[in-house]
Design a protein around this motif. Structure first.
Motif, PDB file in Angstrom:
ATOM      1  N   UNK A  67       9.512   4.527   4.892  1.00  0.00           N
ATOM      2  CA  UNK A  67       8.195   4.073   4.480  1.00  0.00           C
ATOM      3  C   UNK A  67       8.290   3.377   3.128  1.00  0.00           C
ATOM      4  N   UNK A  68       7.713   2.196   3.036  1.00  0.00           N
ATOM      5  CA  UNK A  68       7.743   1.463   1.773  1.00  0.00           C
ATOM      6  C   UNK A  68       6.499   1.732   0.937  1.00  0.00           C
ATOM      7  N   UNK A  69       5.426   2.182   1.590  1.00  0.00           N
ATOM      8  CA  UNK A  69       4.178   2.396   0.871  1.00  0.00           C
ATOM      9  C   UNK A  69       3.371   1.129   0.704  1.00  0.00           C
ATOM     10  N   UNK A  70       3.832   0.028   1.322  1.00  0.00           N
ATOM     11  CA  UNK A  70       3.124  -1.245   1.266  1.00  0.00           C
ATOM     12  C   UNK A  70       2.437  -1.513   2.608  1.00  0.00           C
ATOM     13  N   UNK A 124       9.412  -5.256   3.998  1.00  0.00           N
ATOM     14  CA  UNK A 124       9.386  -3.986   4.730  1.00  0.00           C
ATOM     15  C   UNK A 124       8.062  -3.250   4.582  1.00  0.00           C
ATOM     16  N   UNK A 125       6.948  -3.981   4.697  1.00  0.00           N
ATOM     17  CA  UNK A 125       5.652  -3.302   4.662  1.00  0.00           C
ATOM     18  C   UNK A 125       5.566  -2.356   5.857  1.00  0.00           C
ATOM     19  N   UNK A 126       4.733  -1.339   5.731  1.00  0.00           N
ATOM     20  CA  UNK A 126       4.631  -0.351   6.804  1.00  0.00           C
ATOM     21  C   UNK A 126       3.863  -0.883   8.007  1.00  0.00           C
ATOM     22  N   UNK A 127       2.934  -1.799   7.769  1.00  0.00           N
ATOM     23  CA  UNK A 127       2.123  -2.339   8.856  1.00  0.00           C
ATOM     24  C   UNK A 127       1.458  -3.624   8.369  1.00  0.00           C
ATOM     25  N   UNK A 128       1.148  -4.520   9.303  1.00  0.00           N
ATOM     26  CA  UNK A 128       0.470  -5.771   8.963  1.00  0.00           C
ATOM     27  C   UNK A 128      -0.833  -5.865   9.745  1.00  0.00           C
TER      28      UNK A 128
END
Length: 216
Positions: A67-70, A124-128
């Protein structure tokens, strides 16, 4: 050849090789055997990638396992009250969950939209989350190839969850309310009910017109 002023992307390689971004990703990552992609096609894709100077972001590939937290959001424009309010709410919800929101505008340009998606993937965002997508199929191809979770908002998209307004029933209910006690077909032409607004080819407008007409 791609424009030399920018780096080649996985989408460019897919277009030049006549394949999909997910096939290119498998060919370049070494996962092509499990996908049953021929060795000849893999060599062809890799040759094009080398000619275009494409290189895989290995750091992002490794980070994507954690998880990147982004969390990313793409909106068409910032100077629209609807999308401005949406992005503000998105930012608030993200921060409430100890996530860092990254919000960008595509300016309703499909190429820019894809570039933003690729950039968010590289971080590496967690979701878009994509609101009002210009080219949802291309976004799904890119995200699927990168194993990136994505959600479409306001407009439906293929291969991913979509959160959209019920434009049809909203327009239907509004029209029914306006016509209570009125028989529109018996009104003179100057007093008849007309639908004004939006672009007829837009998804939301088309659904609203459909609801409006079904009442009449």
């Amino acid at each position: 050849m791609t424009n030399q002023s920018r780096k080649a992307t996985i989408y460019d390689i897919a277009r030049l090789s006549g394949t999909s971004p997910s096939t290119v990703s498998a060919a370049l990552s070494g996962a092509w055997k499990s996908r049953r992609i021929s060795e000849q096609k893999v060599e062809f894709i890799r040759r094009i990638a080398a000619e275009q100077g494409y290189s895989t972001n290995m750091q992002a590939r490794g980070l994507r396992q954690a998880k990147s937290g982004l969390v990313g959001m793409i909106i068409p424009v910032h100077d629209n009250r609807y999308f401005a309010s949406m992005s503000q709410s998105f930012e608030s919800f993200a921060r409430d969950r100890d996530l860092v929101p990254v919000i960008a505008s595509s300016m309703r340009d499909a190429d820019e939209e894809r570039r933003i998606v690729e950039t968010l993937i590289s971080y590496a965002v967690d979701c878009i989350f994509v609101a009002g997508a210009t080219d949802p199929a291309a976004i799904t191809d890119l995200c699927t190839a990168a194993n990136m979770r994505h959600v479409f908002v306001d407009l439906p998209g293929p291969g991913a969850p979509s959160v959209i307004s019920d434009n049809y029933h909203g327009a239907r209910m509004l029209t029914q309310t306006l016509l209570q006690g009125v028989q529109p077909r018996k009104l003179p032409a100057r007093d008849r009910i007309y639908f004004i607004g939006g672009v007829a080819t837009d998804y939301a407008t088309a659904r609203r017109i459909e609801g409006f007409r079904d009442v009449l």
